[in-house]
Scaffold this motif. Sequence first.
Motif, PDB file in Angstrom:
ATOM      1  N   ILE A  26     -40.895  28.846  16.374  1.00 20.23           N
ATOM      2  CA  ILE A  26     -40.523  28.601  14.978  1.00 20.23           C
ATOM      3  C   ILE A  26     -41.609  27.811  14.280  1.00 20.23           C
ATOM      4  N   TRP A  27     -42.155  26.817  14.982  1.00 24.67           N
ATOM      5  CA  TRP A  27     -43.229  25.982  14.439  1.00 24.67           C
ATOM      6  C   TRP A  27     -44.466  26.831  14.143  1.00 24.67           C
ATOM      7  N   LEU A  28     -44.844  27.686  15.085  1.00 25.68           N
ATOM      8  CA  LEU A  28     -46.027  28.528  14.896  1.00 25.68           C
ATOM      9  C   LEU A  28     -45.853  29.523  13.751  1.00 25.68           C
ATOM     10  N   ALA A  29     -44.615  29.949  13.522  1.00 18.45           N
ATOM     11  CA  ALA A  29     -44.344  30.912  12.448  1.00 18.45           C
ATOM     12  C   ALA A  29     -44.184  30.261  11.086  1.00 18.45           C
ATOM     13  N   SER A  30     -44.107  28.948  11.037  1.00 14.12           N
ATOM     14  CA  SER A  30     -43.795  28.248   9.793  1.00 14.12           C
ATOM     15  C   SER A  30     -44.936  28.341   8.778  1.00 14.12           C
ATOM     16  N   PRO A  31     -44.623  28.647   7.518  1.00 17.55           N
ATOM     17  CA  PRO A  31     -45.648  28.611   6.473  1.00 17.55           C
ATOM     18  C   PRO A  31     -46.233  27.219   6.271  1.00 17.55           C
ATOM     19  N   ALA A  32     -45.538  26.187   6.787  1.00 15.26           N
ATOM     20  CA  ALA A  32     -46.043  24.818   6.670  1.00 15.26           C
ATOM     21  C   ALA A  32     -47.128  24.502   7.693  1.00 15.26           C
ATOM     22  N   ALA A  41     -45.114  37.967  13.304  1.00 18.69           N
ATOM     23  CA  ALA A  41     -44.826  38.902  12.218  1.00 18.69           C
ATOM     24  C   ALA A  41     -43.941  38.271  11.149  1.00 18.69           C
ATOM     25  N   PHE A  42     -42.978  37.447  11.562  1.00 17.70           N
ATOM     26  CA  PHE A  42     -42.120  36.822  10.562  1.00 17.70           C
ATOM     27  C   PHE A  42     -42.901  35.792   9.754  1.00 17.70           C
ATOM     28  N   GLY A  43     -43.805  35.046  10.417  1.00 19.84           N
ATOM     29  CA  GLY A  43     -44.650  34.118   9.673  1.00 19.84           C
ATOM     30  C   GLY A  43     -45.498  34.846   8.643  1.00 19.84           C
ATOM     31  N   TRP A  44     -46.058  35.990   9.055  1.00 21.52           N
ATOM     32  CA  TRP A  44     -46.821  36.821   8.115  1.00 21.52           C
ATOM     33  C   TRP A  44     -45.931  37.266   6.955  1.00 21.52           C
ATOM     34  N   ALA A  45     -44.727  37.721   7.260  1.00 20.83           N
ATOM     35  CA  ALA A  45     -43.824  38.218   6.222  1.00 20.83           C
ATOM     36  C   ALA A  45     -43.471  37.131   5.217  1.00 20.83           C
ATOM     37  N   GLU A  46     -43.226  35.922   5.695  1.00 23.08           N
ATOM     38  CA  GLU A  46     -42.916  34.829   4.772  1.00 23.08           C
ATOM     39  C   GLU A  46     -44.080  34.536   3.841  1.00 23.08           C
ATOM     40  N   ASN A  47     -45.286  34.483   4.393  1.00 25.11           N
ATOM     41  CA  ASN A  47     -46.456  34.225   3.557  1.00 25.11           C
ATOM     42  C   ASN A  47     -46.666  35.331   2.532  1.00 25.11           C
ATOM     43  N   MET A  48     -46.500  36.588   2.959  1.00 23.27           N
ATOM     44  CA  MET A  48     -46.723  37.697   2.043  1.00 23.27           C
ATOM     45  C   MET A  48     -45.632  37.781   0.981  1.00 23.27           C
ATOM     46  N   MET A  49     -44.413  37.440   1.358  1.00 25.28           N
ATOM     47  CA  MET A  49     -43.343  37.399   0.357  1.00 25.28           C
ATOM     48  C   MET A  49     -43.663  36.354  -0.712  1.00 25.28           C
ATOM     49  N   GLN A  50     -44.147  35.191  -0.281  1.00 21.16           N
ATOM     50  CA  GLN A  50     -44.512  34.163  -1.250  1.00 21.16           C
ATOM     51  C   GLN A  50     -45.671  34.619  -2.132  1.00 21.16           C
ATOM     52  N   ALA A  51     -46.621  35.364  -1.536  1.00 24.01           N
ATOM     53  CA  ALA A  51     -47.720  35.893  -2.334  1.00 24.01           C
ATOM     54  C   ALA A  51     -47.204  36.860  -3.394  1.00 24.01           C
ATOM     55  N   ALA A  52     -46.212  37.670  -3.041  1.00 24.98           N
ATOM     56  CA  ALA A  52     -45.620  38.598  -4.007  1.00 24.98           C
ATOM     57  C   ALA A  52     -44.930  37.844  -5.137  1.00 24.98           C
ATOM     58  N   LEU A  53     -44.215  36.773  -4.799  1.00 24.74           N
ATOM     59  CA  LEU A  53     -43.534  35.986  -5.824  1.00 24.74           C
ATOM     60  C   LEU A  53     -44.519  35.461  -6.859  1.00 24.74           C
ATOM     61  N   LYS A  54     -45.686  35.027  -6.377  1.00 30.54           N
ATOM     62  CA  LYS A  54     -46.655  34.409  -7.284  1.00 30.54           C
ATOM     63  C   LYS A  54     -47.483  35.438  -8.051  1.00 30.54           C
ATOM     64  N   SER A  55     -47.786  36.560  -7.428  1.00 33.16           N
ATOM     65  CA  SER A  55     -48.749  37.473  -8.040  1.00 33.16           C
ATOM     66  C   SER A  55     -48.114  38.586  -8.863  1.00 33.16           C
ATOM     67  N   VAL A  56     -46.880  39.023  -8.541  1.00 33.02           N
ATOM     68  CA  VAL A  56     -46.313  40.145  -9.310  1.00 33.02           C
ATOM     69  C   VAL A  56     -46.007  39.761 -10.762  1.00 33.02           C
TER      70      VAL A  56
END
Length: 232
Positions: A17-23, A160-175
């Motif tokens: 969980i720690w390794l996957a965290s966006p933090a 993969a879930f860590g990647w998904a969280e980061n990319m979801m946040q990128a979508a929130l900011k860029s779309v």
Amino acid sequence: MSATAQPLPAASLLQLIWLASPALPVGGFSYSEGLEAGVDRAGVATESIAANWLSDQLHLSLARSDLAVIAQAIPAWRSNQLDRVKALNDWVLQTRETSELRLQAEQMGRSLLEWLRNHQSISDAHLQACAALPPTYPLAFALAASPLDAGVSDCLTAYAFGWAENMMQAALKSVPLGQSSGQRILARLAAEIPASVATAMALADQDRQAFSPMLAILSSQHETQYSRLFRS
């Protein structure tokens, strides 16, 4: 869960969980992996288009490259096959199709290695071997996951879930999109991650690939994009 399946030990689960965290202080939040250019030039303008974009990227790019590399790098670290680790790291560097994507892999790899130096789970010999590569992010993540009492598929799922969280946040900011849209996108990606992990684990060396020509074109254009939020 089957009657014979063993639960993941709590300590290993928490580490994943720690390794996957966006933090995690590796800078993942500063990259969009071409999505920002997709918004600017390829019509990624709605929640549904962004969800389709990221789903395609998960299956066509991440599963066939980074996840497949990590699937082989974890057992290589665990069995001290350092030549194999180097070959996988070289493959990642050689297959990054633009300067910004290569710089992302290198910067995040260095940052994760520095984070690992503050933890007791990695041997000095492996830290030195990782520094000598120098590491890309997939190989550094594999090293971080290698001492855990967790199966390779669990480690890939966390990545993969860590990647998904980061990319979801990128979508929130860029779309841009709202938080509810982001959660629906994340739910879709989470549902598709197990299939992408299974694909990655089944790939042999000759089947692994990082061929996404349109993404490479957009990433090249992003390198000179006049105004941008992200480094890739």
